[in-house]
Design a protein around this motif. Structure first.
Motif: not given
Ligand code: OAD
Length: 237
Positions: A112, A121-123
């Protein structure tokens, strides 16, 4: 997701046989590196590139690793036994890759990233990163790893859920953690206080050993095979 009969609580030792170093102990990461330089918000703001180099290397190492039999048996347990929960301190995502669902991650996830400017927020599975420190695709802000550093709070919802599950566990299985980092390290003690049977899998003695009903002094893969058989007897026969 309010479960709580059989609970697995895992630490770095569960991934050791996948080739991912633990933190403490002979080969531990914190023997080679000082967490104060690499795993605190202050270290990041002082030198984001240095911190990202460390996480970049770990991400590359994890990307090449495969879940081992212990991860697979924990995932299998979720399918076979009623009301299984998994609480982990690991950030490597190997439990998910082994097929575990609803993994409660107390220390975040190394895949993440979070933008410090726009908050997105991201993968992100880029290995290795093209640019260090990596930047947000939307706003070019500085990204940080989505892990919990020393001095930071644990994610509130995950921690509350973990406490709740610990209190309602009938069997609480502690796999491959030195149980030295709080508040996560409290969980086996909370479960014990509420009457859970405590099983520990760890080649070494830990603070949990004192309260464990069963200490399996083996590596996670072998230990999990024994625990799986034990649970089969207890729940399925
Ligand atoms: P540690 O490195 O502190 O402990 C790993 C434990 O795994 C030790 O007790 C070892 O004896 C055991 N172990 C080693 N090999 C094993 C194997 N093959 N099978 C089973 N057990 C084995 O790791 P954690 O307890 O996970 O936090 O550390 C807790 C937190 O400290 C981590 O989440 C990380 C670290 O600083 C953050 O990054 C916030």
């Amino acid at each position: 997701m309010r479960k709580g009969y059989i609970t697995f609580f895992t630490g770095a030792g569960v991934s050791a046989e996948s080739g991912i170093p633990t933190f403490r102990g002979k080969e531990g990461l914190w023997r080679r590196y000082n967490p104060v330089d690499l795993a605190t918000p202050e270290a990041f703001f002082r030198n984001p590139s240095l911190v990202w180099e460390f996480y970049n290397e770990r991400r590359c190492n994890i990307a090449e690793a495969e879940p081992n039999r212990a991860h697979l048996l924990i995932a299998e347990a979720e399918k076979v036994f009623p009301l299984v929960s998994l609480i982990t301190q690991n950030v490597d995502g190997l439990h998910q890759r082994a097929g575990s669902r609803n993994v409660i991650e107390l220390h975040g996830n190394i895949w993440k990233v979070k933008c410090l400017s726009c908050g997105k927020e991201e993968m992100n599975f880029e290995t290795p990163f093209n640019e260090i420190p990596p930047r947000c695709k939307d706003c070019d802000g500085l990204l940080r790893p989505g892990v919990v550093w020393f001095g930071e709070s644990l994610p509130y919802e995950a921690l509350e859920l973990a406490y709740d599950i610990a209190k309602r566990s009938k069997v609480f299985i502690v796999v491959g953690t030195s149980c030295q980092v709080f508040p996560a390290a409290q969980l086996p003690f909370i479960a014990k206080e509420k009457g859970a049977e405590i099983i520990e899998i760890n080649p070494e003695e830990t603070p949990v050993s004192e309260i464990a009903d069963m200490s399996i002094r083996k590596r996670a893969t072998k230990g999990m095979e024994e625990v799986f058989e034990y649970l089969k007897e207890k729940y399925l026969s």
